[in-house]
Scaffold this active site. Structure first.
Site, PDB file in Angstrom:
ATOM      1  N   CYS A 195     -10.223  69.302   3.122  1.00 36.65           N
ATOM      2  CA  CYS A 195      -9.758  68.713   1.855  1.00 36.65           C
ATOM      3  C   CYS A 195      -8.711  67.623   2.108  1.00 36.65           C
ATOM      4  O   CYS A 195      -7.562  67.919   2.457  1.00 36.65           O
ATOM      5  CB  CYS A 195      -9.191  69.818   0.966  1.00 36.65           C
TER       6      CYS A 195
ATOM      7  N   CYS B  41      -5.597  67.737  -0.131  1.00 35.37           N
ATOM      8  CA  CYS B  41      -4.713  68.847   0.264  1.00 35.37           C
ATOM      9  C   CYS B  41      -3.706  68.379   1.310  1.00 35.37           C
ATOM     10  O   CYS B  41      -2.539  68.760   1.283  1.00 35.37           O
ATOM     11  CB  CYS B  41      -5.531  70.008   0.832  1.00 35.37           C
TER      12      CYS B  41
END
Length: 301
Positions: free
Chosen positions: A46, A49
């Site tokens: 991700c 993230c």
């Protein structure tokens, strides 16, 4: 610059931890009975993230022990995220008193993370970005342009869209005569944010700097005005020159005098120029407060 950062609080042991499904109850549920706990659901694949987690860590450090950050990799430990209904990441869920109380999703700027923390944990003081902007403002007030620009640039390194830092950096460029770079800085601001006081003030200062480039010497303009007090254009140019030289009160007085003598001169140009001064100086500046009072006395007398 180092002095600004050295004042940031350091996290106590255990404020930022990784957890597992088995450890979630102790790390989050039980811990949230003592202080607010933020759970950062993330994964290696991700990209957002990876942007958000460092911001979260900085914000938790700035909170000085009022909140705990627990990171959970959903690829390795998917059960809790599933139970909480987390469908996309990054996702941050706040726990208090053993239960979830609030959440947000996506990579958000530092200012929004700090606002979220204050919502669940109470006031935590300024973030590192805010401290850098404050340092820039202090240096700017002392006309330390390079030092101020460095602080604003550091703030933008942490939060690229911080409007106070963008406006401050643009003002530094204006102060040093680099009007093109000031324009480039302000061009990065979305149109929807152009009315922010920091941006509007910097834009007003830039426009004033461009206006004031060829108005002439204040003493020569004052002498010409003494010879012909009814020459509104000379008085107007004198206002620009006085502002450029730092005499804000004198600049305001000159424009108020034009308004007193001829409100309609140049399509209400003196009042419009005075309002632009107020934007550039800021609402709390002493010259703005005084100038507004004088303007009101003329308009409503």
């Amino acid at each position: 610059m180092e002095a600004v950062l050295s004042g940031a609080p350091s996290p106590a042991a255990g404020e930022i931890v990784d957890t597992t499904t088995a450890g979630f109850a102790a790390d989050v549920i039980d811990a949230s009975r003592e202080k607010a706990v933020l759970v950062d659901f993330w994964a290696d694949w991700c990209g957002p993230c990876k942007q958000l987690t460092p911001i979260l860590e900085k914000a938790v450090k700035a909170a000085a022990g009022k909140v705990k950050l627990v990171k959970m990799n959903i690829d390795q430990h998917p059960e809790v995220a599933g139970q909480l209904g987390v469908r996309s990441i990054p996702a941050v869920v706040a726990f208090k008193d053993g239960r979830p109380v609030d959440a947000f999703m996506g990579a958000v700027p530092e200012s929004q993370v700090m606002a979220f923390i204050e919502k669940v944990a109470g006031p935590v003081g300024p973030s590192e970005t805010e401290r850098l902007v404050e340092a820039g403002d202090a240096a700017f007030a002392e006309q330390k342009w390079a030092e101020a620009a460095e602080a604003y640039a550091a703030a933008l390194g942490r939060e690229a869209g911080n409007l106070a830092a963008i406006g401050g950096l643009a003002r530094c460029y204006v102060a040093t005569g680099d009007l093109d770079r000031a324009e480039e800085s302000l061009a990065l601001v979305p149109e929807t944010k152009a009315g922010d006081p920091a941006i509007a003030g910097a834009r007003a200062e830039l426009e004033l700097a461009r206006q004031s480039g060829d108005v002439g010497d204040p003493q020569a303009l004052a002498a010409a005005l003494n010879a012909d007090p009814g020459d509104h254009q000379t008085r107007f140019d004198l206002a620009l020159a006085l502002n450029a030289s730092g005499d804000r009160d004198g600049a305001a007085d000159a424009l108020v005098e034009i308004i007193r003598r001829d409100r309609e001169w140049e399509d209400d140009g003196a009042r419009k120029q005075l309002l632009q001064f107020f934007d550039a100086w800021g609402a709390d500046d002493a010259a703005t407060v005084s100038g507004r009072r004088k303007l009101s006395s003329v308009l409503f007398s």
